[in-house]
Scaffold this active site. Structure first.
Site, PDB file in Angstrom:
ATOM      1  N   ASP A 197       0.865  -1.193   0.000  1.00  0.00           N
ATOM      2  CA  ASP A 197       0.000   0.000   0.000  1.00  0.00           C
ATOM      3  C   ASP A 197       0.895   1.234   0.000  1.00  0.00           C
ATOM      4  O   ASP A 197       2.053   1.186  -0.420  1.00  0.00           O
ATOM      5  CB  ASP A 197      -0.951  -0.060   1.207  1.00  0.00           C
ATOM      6  N   ASP A 198       0.384   2.339   0.482  1.00  0.00           N
ATOM      7  CA  ASP A 198       1.097   3.620   0.461  1.00  0.00           C
ATOM      8  C   ASP A 198       2.429   3.542   1.227  1.00  0.00           C
ATOM      9  O   ASP A 198       2.539   2.795   2.203  1.00  0.00           O
ATOM     10  CB  ASP A 198       0.189   4.666   1.127  1.00  0.00           C
ATOM     11  N   ASP A 209      -5.982   5.335  -5.455  1.00  0.00           N
ATOM     12  CA  ASP A 209      -6.702   5.960  -4.339  1.00  0.00           C
ATOM     13  C   ASP A 209      -6.889   7.464  -4.577  1.00  0.00           C
ATOM     14  O   ASP A 209      -5.911   8.212  -4.660  1.00  0.00           O
ATOM     15  CB  ASP A 209      -5.850   5.703  -3.078  1.00  0.00           C
ATOM     16  N   GLY A 234     -16.479   4.908  -2.424  1.00  0.00           N
ATOM     17  CA  GLY A 234     -17.881   4.738  -2.840  1.00  0.00           C
ATOM     18  C   GLY A 234     -18.507   5.980  -3.450  1.00  0.00           C
ATOM     19  O   GLY A 234     -19.699   5.976  -3.774  1.00  0.00           O
ATOM     20  N   ARG A 260     -13.684   0.138  -3.881  1.00  0.00           N
ATOM     21  CA  ARG A 260     -14.062   0.322  -2.483  1.00  0.00           C
ATOM     22  C   ARG A 260     -15.433   0.972  -2.427  1.00  0.00           C
ATOM     23  O   ARG A 260     -15.718   1.898  -3.174  1.00  0.00           O
ATOM     24  CB  ARG A 260     -13.033   1.213  -1.786  1.00  0.00           C
ATOM     25  N   ASP A 271     -12.539   3.909   5.373  1.00  0.00           N
ATOM     26  CA  ASP A 271     -11.578   2.923   5.891  1.00  0.00           C
ATOM     27  C   ASP A 271     -12.138   2.143   7.077  1.00  0.00           C
ATOM     28  O   ASP A 271     -12.759   2.710   7.969  1.00  0.00           O
ATOM     29  CB  ASP A 271     -10.293   3.624   6.350  1.00  0.00           C
TER      30      ASP A 271
END
Ligand code: GLA
Length: 667
Positions: A322-323, A398, A441, A458, A462
């Site tokens: 991930d990031d 993202d 979303g 997504r 989170d």
């Protein structure tokens, strides 16, 4: 009045005056902030959650505590509190968001703010604490998700009958103590079993990689009949590699043999443009454990632990970074480069591929990622080419700082725009890269995610390792319109798993979900056909976590090739029943004890908590589940037949737990 009475009254008066303890004004910002649970970031003394001066409705405060809803902390006052005062609201560093503040004394709400919105001026609290033993502080998300919910408790102080306040009660430790882990699933048999996805796909002329997941005593040898031209199988590892030129669907008969026997299964291989993730992706992602402190060493240790624990034999495949891997600046030619924590991405992907696993990476369409690292804006094609060169198989893309590029009130076309750019860049590459949209979303992404060429998107903010997060994100799927959009190659993603040791940074803790809540988590994600990305440090998985993640009958529900998303068929106060149609004509049914409507006090562990004794009998008629006739019912966690049932299921279900069954028409 006689003399004696006067004397004794005087004595009592003097005595009570001398007993009147001195009170002290004590600020809570002097306590240990690490005991405060915030849904995002770390709470700070005298600063907002983002580290700015505490400011509510234009007014600044020198003292107080900045949190991020949902947030909570608790004090053991032991009846020594006299009054509490504070000013509360959403910090001005956010212009949207809504929250509710609660003060709870010994399980009773003693003050509540009602709905507080961004830009509102601070609300004043001034309440008596008389007689209160435990005082809990809670901020909820205002029932609209946690986005922008930067909640401040300013000038938070207590009049106290002592000169020091005790530290906050460690709720994490209390939760861990209240939750004993118990194992439900028997160990895999010694005889071979072929597990995981029954279908896999790849674009023509692009590298194909699939390991046939199989359990049973080692060594296992593999064969495959009817492999399409261009593919070969390594008999010792079960890894199929190669390239197929011709589009089409191939039914391959795979066999796994060991000293105890043989297992056979049909594997459908689909060769077609963009035919990826035909079952929900299963794997690991670094975010919920390591956050921005991820490194090549940490990824590699999880790869090795994945193999050592044999999770790859159950279908777990993707290892996603991930990031936090990106360097501060691009190379002179504009190419994205890794920071010092990732010395050689190609070496890492070669290693991962040699084990039959796949490697994922992360970026943002904005200038910066959510963690403040470099994003892909204006470098999309170059980045996609770099990923392909490195051997990347999966991209999580993202939104983050792209919000600054889009108009203030984005329309549908604005939401789509950056995702189209990266879609087109990915399609030009010489290898398949699964495309995972992450924008929480917005704009009902499930309605157009497939058009973006995405395999998953997504649907929520989170997740974190609390029941309220699991409940709102997981069970909340019934209340939006995403259900019908789940299908092979296109998945609703309610975020990653919060089991095992998690932490979102260098220091990890055991998931605060109880064992029952973790069974609920995996059952629900399987019913929802949700991508399953393990979010823990795999090198620290205990027996419970490994057991939870290696139940092949549960995984079969998640990987079912129909790709349907379960529907909620019953919702009563305290329980829900969800049903998913399966390819073989049977149904997977989850009977969940959701513990009723959540009161503010339920967010905390109180002394006398007997949560686990709150078992419920849940009854669901076949009619409600859309089933008729005699059914064979099998308990999936215990892998045990429960017998034949004729008109309803009736099960004892533990608090926040599940009974997860497969219901098959009797022959
Ligand atoms: C967002 C995403 C998370 C994670 C972080 C990384 O918050 O939703 O899943 O990727 O960014 O910074």
């Amino acid at each position: 009045m006689n003399k004696t009475i006067i004397l004794s009254l005087l004595t009592v008066g003097l005595f009570s005056a001398s007993c009147q303890q001195k009170t002290h004004t004590l600020y809570l910002d002097e306590l240990d902030m690490s005991k405060i649970e915030s849904q995002w970031g770390k709470s700070k003394a005298n600063k907002s959650i983002d580290g700015a001066t505490l400011t509510i409705g234009g007014k600044t405060f020198e003292r107080g505590i900045g949190t991020h809803a949902t947030s909570k902390f608790m004090l053991n006052l032991d009846k020594k509190g006299v009054r509490l005062s504070a000013q509360v609201g959403i910090d001005d560093e956010k212009t949207t968001g809504s929250v509710e503040f609660y003060l709870i004394g010994d399980k009773k709400v003693i003050w509540e703010s009602g709905l507080v919105k961004a830009n509102d001026s601070a609300k004043t609290i001034d309440v008596s604490l008389k007689g209160i033993k435990k005082l809990a502080f809670l901020v909820t998300d205002g029932k609209d998700g946690i986005d922008s919910d930067h909640a401040d408790w300013c000038d938070l102080k207590i009049e106290y009958k002592d000169s020091v306040l005790p530290e906050f009660v460690d709720q994490k430790a209390a939760a861990a103590a209240a939750s004993e882990k118990f194992i439900l699933t028997p160990k895999p048999a010694e005889t071979p079993r072929i597990n995981g996805a029954k279908i896999t796909g790849c674009s023509p002329n692009k590298p194909f990689l699939f390991k046939v997941p199989a359990t049973g005593v080692a060594p296992i040898t593999f064969t495959a009949e009817n492999l399409p031209e261009g593919l070969t199988l390594d008999a010792a590892t079960g890894i199929i590699t190669g390239k197929v030129a011709k589009e089409g669907e191939y039914t391959v008969k795979v066999t796994a043999t060991n000293a105890k026997g043989t297992a056979t299964r049909d594997l459908r291989i689909v060769i077609g443009e963009g035919k990826l993730a035909l079952t929900p992706p299963m794997g690991w992602n670094s975010w919920n454990c390591w956050g921005l402190s991820v490194s090549e060493d940490k990824v590699k240790s999880s790869v090795d632990a994945m193999l050592a624990a044999g999770l790859n034999n159950h279908g777990w495949t993707y290892m996603n970074i991930d990031d936090g891997w990106e360097a501060k600046e691009r190379a002179k030619n504009g190419e994205i480069v890794c920071n010092e924590k990732f010395p050689d991405m190609k070496r890492l992907s070669d290693y991962v591929h040699s084990k039959g696993l796949k490697l994922g990476i992360y970026s943002s369409p904005g200038t910066l990622t959510c963690g403040g690292y470099l994003g892909s804006l204006k470098h999309e094609e170059q980045d996609a080419a770099t990923y392909a060169k490195w051997g990347i198989d999966y991209l999580k893309y993202d939104w983050c700082s792209y919000g600054q590029e889009a108009p203030q009130n984005p329309q549908l076309a604005d939401y789509k725009k950056p995702y189209i750019v990266m879609r087109d860049a990915l399609r030009k590459q010489s290898r398949d890269i699964v495309y995972s949209l992450c924008q929480y979303g917005m704009g009902n992404v499930w309605e157009w995610g497939a058009e973006m060429g995405a395999q998953l998107w997504r649907t929520t903010g989170d997740i974190n390792d609390s029941w309220q997060s699991l409940y709102s994100i997981g069970f909340g799927r019934a209340t939006n319109s995403s259900t019908e959009y789940s299908k092979p190659g296109n998945w609703n993603d309610p975020d990653m798993l919060v089991v095992g040791k998690v932490g979102w940074g260098p220091s990890l803790h055991d998931s605060r979900l109880t064992a029952d809540e973790q069974y609920t988590h995996i059952s629900l994600w399987s019913l929802l056909s949700a991508p399953m990305l393990i979010g823990c440090d795999m090198s620290q998985m205990d027996e419970f976590t490994i057991n939870l993640l290696t139940n092949d009958e549960v995984i079969d529900v998640n990987q079912d090739i129909l790709g349907k998303q379960a529907k909620r068929v019953i919702m009563e106060s305290g329980y829900e029943v969800w049903v998913k149609d399966l390819e073989d004509g049977s149904k997977a049914v989850g009977l969940f004890n959701t513990g009723g409507v959540k009161e503010a006090a339920d967010y905390f562990i109180w002394d006398d908590q007997a949560a686990t004794s709150n078992t419920l009998t849940i009854s669901a008629t076949f009619e409600a589940m859309g089933i008729s006739g005699k059914q064979v019912v099998r308990d999936l966690w215990r892998q045990k037949d429960l017998g034949e049932y004729t008109d309803k299921l009736e099960m004892e279900v533990p608090y926040h737990g599940v009974v997860f069954v497969k219901v098959t028409p009797s022959k």
